[in-house]
Design an enzyme around this catalytic site. Structure first.
Site: not given
Length: 81
Positions: A13, A55-56, A59
């Site tokens: 990342c 993954h996003e 976040h």
């Protein structure tokens, strides 16, 4: 909305430069999202796209991939090194 299958692979990342670790993710995901005009749409992805979506989204939920690393976080290897 949906997920299936499983994949495990190296993940990194830009928030943690130079580090990476092995993470398990679904191999397929179907996600509902909104564009910049708040129009709802559906996006589906497999393999790398599924990994990136998960993954996003993590976040947005206040989490980072390091919480999911299997084993140790290690120095990331760039192509050609």
């Amino acid at each position: 909305l949906e997920e299936s299958g499983e994949q495990e692979g190296n993940e990194a990342c830009l928030s943690v430069p130079g580090k990476a670790g092995s993470v398990k993710r679904p191999n397929y995901v179907k996600v509902e999202a909104q564009d910049e005009d708040l129009n709802t749409f559906i996006i589906e992805g497999e393999e790398l796209v599924a990994r990136a979506l998960c993954h996003e989204i993590e976040h947005l939920d206040g989490h980072m991939y390091m919480e999911r690393v299997i084993g140790e976080i290690h120095d990331a290897q760039l192509d050609g090194e």
